[in-house]
Design a protein around this motif. Structure first.
Motif, mmCIF file in Angstrom:
data_model
loop_
_atom_site.group_PDB
_atom_site.id
_atom_site.type_symbol
_atom_site.label_atom_id
_atom_site.label_comp_id
_atom_site.label_asym_id
_atom_site.label_seq_id
_atom_site.Cartn_x
_atom_site.Cartn_y
_atom_site.Cartn_z
ATOM 1 N N ASN A 1 86.088 83.613 49.438
ATOM 2 C CA ASN A 1 85.475 84.491 50.432
ATOM 3 C C ASN A 1 86.554 84.901 51.423
ATOM 4 O O ASN A 1 86.950 84.124 52.291
ATOM 5 C CB ASN A 1 84.326 83.778 51.143
ATOM 6 N N LEU A 2 87.038 86.125 51.271
ATOM 7 C CA LEU A 2 88.125 86.628 52.105
ATOM 8 C C LEU A 2 87.572 87.265 53.372
ATOM 9 O O LEU A 2 86.634 88.066 53.322
ATOM 10 C CB LEU A 2 88.945 87.668 51.333
ATOM 11 N N LYS A 3 88.165 86.898 54.506
ATOM 12 C CA LYS A 3 87.793 87.506 55.783
ATOM 13 C C LYS A 3 88.776 88.645 56.078
ATOM 14 O O LYS A 3 89.968 88.418 56.222
ATOM 15 C CB LYS A 3 87.830 86.473 56.902
ATOM 16 N N THR B 1 94.244 85.253 53.929
ATOM 17 C CA THR B 1 94.206 83.906 53.373
ATOM 18 C C THR B 1 92.764 83.440 53.205
ATOM 19 O O THR B 1 91.826 84.050 53.734
ATOM 20 C CB THR B 1 94.954 82.909 54.278
ATOM 21 N N GLY B 2 92.610 82.350 52.483
ATOM 22 C CA GLY B 2 91.272 81.782 52.268
ATOM 23 C C GLY B 2 91.366 80.472 51.516
ATOM 24 O O GLY B 2 92.457 79.910 51.345
ATOM 25 N N TYR B 3 90.224 80.014 51.034
ATOM 26 C CA TYR B 3 90.155 78.752 50.307
ATOM 27 C C TYR B 3 89.327 78.939 49.035
ATOM 28 O O TYR B 3 88.330 79.671 49.023
ATOM 29 C CB TYR B 3 89.541 77.657 51.169
ATOM 30 N N ILE B 4 89.772 78.261 47.984
ATOM 31 C CA ILE B 4 89.072 78.333 46.705
ATOM 32 C C ILE B 4 87.729 77.619 46.816
ATOM 33 O O ILE B 4 87.620 76.541 47.400
ATOM 34 C CB ILE B 4 89.915 77.684 45.586
ATOM 35 N N GLU B 5 86.705 78.252 46.240
ATOM 36 C CA GLU B 5 85.381 77.642 46.161
ATOM 37 C C GLU B 5 84.864 77.796 44.735
ATOM 38 O O GLU B 5 85.276 78.705 44.007
ATOM 39 C CB GLU B 5 84.407 78.324 47.121
ATOM 40 N N ALA B 6 83.977 76.903 44.349
ATOM 41 C CA ALA B 6 83.282 77.064 43.075
ATOM 42 C C ALA B 6 82.093 77.981 43.312
ATOM 43 O O ALA B 6 81.376 77.841 44.316
ATOM 44 C CB ALA B 6 82.817 75.722 42.530
ATOM 45 N N GLU B 7 81.902 78.934 42.408
ATOM 46 C CA GLU B 7 80.796 79.868 42.601
ATOM 47 C C GLU B 7 79.462 79.135 42.599
ATOM 48 O O GLU B 7 78.552 79.483 43.352
ATOM 49 C CB GLU B 7 80.809 80.946 41.515
ATOM 50 N N ALA B 8 79.350 78.114 41.752
ATOM 51 C CA ALA B 8 78.136 77.304 41.718
ATOM 52 C C ALA B 8 78.509 75.858 41.994
ATOM 53 O O ALA B 8 79.208 75.224 41.198
ATOM 54 C CB ALA B 8 77.441 77.429 40.353
ATOM 55 N N VAL C 1 91.784 74.747 42.182
ATOM 56 C CA VAL C 1 90.687 73.800 42.372
ATOM 57 C C VAL C 1 89.997 74.117 43.697
ATOM 58 O O VAL C 1 90.616 74.668 44.609
ATOM 59 C CB VAL C 1 91.178 72.338 42.378
ATOM 60 N N PRO C 2 88.718 73.788 43.816
ATOM 61 C CA PRO C 2 88.012 74.038 45.079
ATOM 62 C C PRO C 2 88.709 73.371 46.256
ATOM 63 O O PRO C 2 89.191 72.247 46.162
ATOM 64 C CB PRO C 2 86.626 73.422 44.828
ATOM 65 N N GLY C 3 88.781 74.098 47.363
ATOM 66 C CA GLY C 3 89.425 73.591 48.569
ATOM 67 C C GLY C 3 90.880 73.983 48.704
ATOM 68 O O GLY C 3 91.475 73.805 49.770
ATOM 69 N N MET C 4 91.475 74.545 47.657
ATOM 70 C CA MET C 4 92.890 74.910 47.687
ATOM 71 C C MET C 4 93.115 76.122 48.586
ATOM 72 O O MET C 4 92.385 77.095 48.526
ATOM 73 C CB MET C 4 93.377 75.200 46.268
ATOM 74 N N PHE C 5 94.149 76.048 49.415
ATOM 75 C CA PHE C 5 94.528 77.169 50.279
ATOM 76 C C PHE C 5 95.223 78.239 49.449
ATOM 77 O O PHE C 5 96.085 77.937 48.621
ATOM 78 C CB PHE C 5 95.446 76.686 51.389
ATOM 79 N N ILE C 6 94.860 79.493 49.679
ATOM 80 C CA ILE C 6 95.468 80.593 48.916
ATOM 81 C C ILE C 6 95.803 81.759 49.838
ATOM 82 O O ILE C 6 95.298 81.850 50.963
ATOM 83 C CB ILE C 6 94.542 81.080 47.779
ATOM 84 N N ARG C 7 96.670 82.629 49.348
ATOM 85 C CA ARG C 7 96.968 83.898 49.998
ATOM 86 C C ARG C 7 96.559 85.012 49.046
ATOM 87 O O ARG C 7 96.830 84.931 47.837
ATOM 88 C CB ARG C 7 98.449 84.004 50.337
#
Length: 351
Positions: free
Chosen positions: A204-206, A62-69, A265-271
């Motif tokens: 950024n996936l851990k 899992t992770g969170y959406i981020e804007a590259e810039a 959108v940035p901040g969105m939880f994803i799998r």
């Protein structure tokens, strides 16, 4: 034979016969009921045969959406914000106005610098004319020349500061934060806005350290899918893989970019599903496997045979086994209470 001997013989014969009859009677009396031996019922089991299917090896994380810039727009000069035409969600182009800071102090600085430069230029022209006729020393000429150069630099600085009073977008994107307002003080301690490029979203996936070799050794084969509980889904490409393991979390970072960012959108939880190999194997359902990883096969005499099967590959439902087990029946229900060699009763076969 006299009569007495004959009578004695008869009596002994009768006694022997009576003894035999009594002995036989007692024997049959005490052995008329046979011993009952308890036979426990056979354990019921269900069996299944392995099947060939495609297994994709990988992990889910899992992770969170981020804007590259994500660019914070910080003013280079301080002052009262007089104009603030933006709000979160606005799309801006490079050079669009983000805010206007009170220009009057900078306009005054510019006028002072212009007046100083004008006066020094006039004086320099006179000194330059006298220098040709020997009316001024070289030292006086050099001093005035340096003063004019410093005044010209101050004029350029005043012009630059006045231009900074109009804060513009350094790049195109979407305003995701607009924390200021008209009348507030703008300074370099807090950005007037944060602009993000929502067409270039990353995650950024851990990933656990035990998968480091699987991921780094199959970079060209990696298939990554990112999905959100709210519905959108997208394939992703690898941007970078951290070359080290975080000693605290025992993970490494895989940075991926969404190929279809619409709906995210940035901040969105994803799998994210990260797959590194895909092939056809002889497989069994995971339900066949006991907690210790072993399985029970059904022998020809309907007894349970303990087998330590080595898993070649597996996904969330099946694990791959050696093709030599193609015709073997495996116990899928009831195996956890069995002992190796125990006879069983098959109640269902999923073959």
């Amino acid at each position: 034979m006299d009569r007495n001997k004959r009578n004695s013989l008869i009596r002994y014969s009768i006694l022997i016969i009576i003894f035999v009859i009594v002995a036989l009677s007692l024997y049959f009396f005490f052995n008329r009921d046979k011993d009952v031996v308890y036979t426990p019922p056979l354990s019921p089991v269900e069996v299944v045969k392995p099947e060939y299917r495609t297994i994709a090896e990988g992990i889910s994380t899992t992770g969170y959406i981020e804007a590259e810039a994500m660019i914070p727009v910080v003013p280079f000069v301080s002052g009262t914000v007089e104009e603030y035409p933006i709000k979160p969600g606005d799309k801006v182009n490079e050079g669009d106005t983000i805010a206007v800071i009170d220009k009057r102090p900078f306009q005054l600085q510019l006028r002072q610098a212009e007046a100083q430069v004008a006066g020094l230029e006039s004086a320099f022209r006179r000194v330059d004319a006298l220098r040709e006729s020997g009316g001024v020393s070289a030292q006086e000429y050099d001093s005035l020349s340096a003063q004019l150069e410093a005044a010209s630099a101050s004029l350029e600085l005043a012009e630059l500061q006045l231009s900074y009073a109009t804060v513009t977008a350094p790049s195109s994107g979407t305003v995701i934060q607009a924390p200021s307002s008209v009348g507030s003080v703008g300074s370099d301690e807090m950005p007037l806005a944060v602009i993000a490029d929502l067409d270039n979203l990353i995650v950024n996936l851990k990933v656990g350290e035990k998968y480091f070799q699987s991921v780094t050794g199959n970079i060209e084969k990696l298939k990554i899918t990112v999905s959100s509980p709210s519905g959108p889904s997208s394939d992703a490409e690898v941007v970078s893989i951290a070359p080290y393991i975080d000693p605290l979390s025992k993970t490494f970072t895989v940075k991926v970019r969404l190929m279809s960012p619409e709906g995210f959108v940035p901040g969105m939880f994803i799998r994210a599903e990260v797959l590194w190999s895909e092939a056809e194997y002889l497989t069994l359902p995971l339900a066949v496997r006991k907690l210790d990883g072993s399985v029970y096969a059904l022998s020809s005499d309907n007894s349970a045979e303990y087998i330590a099967v080595e898993s070649i590959a597996e996904d969330g439902e099946y694990f791959a086994i050696d093709p030599s087990y193609e015709n073997t029946r495996f116990i899928i229900r009831g195996q956890n209470s069995l002992l190796s060699g125990e006879r069983v009763r098959v109640i269902e076969e999923n073959l």
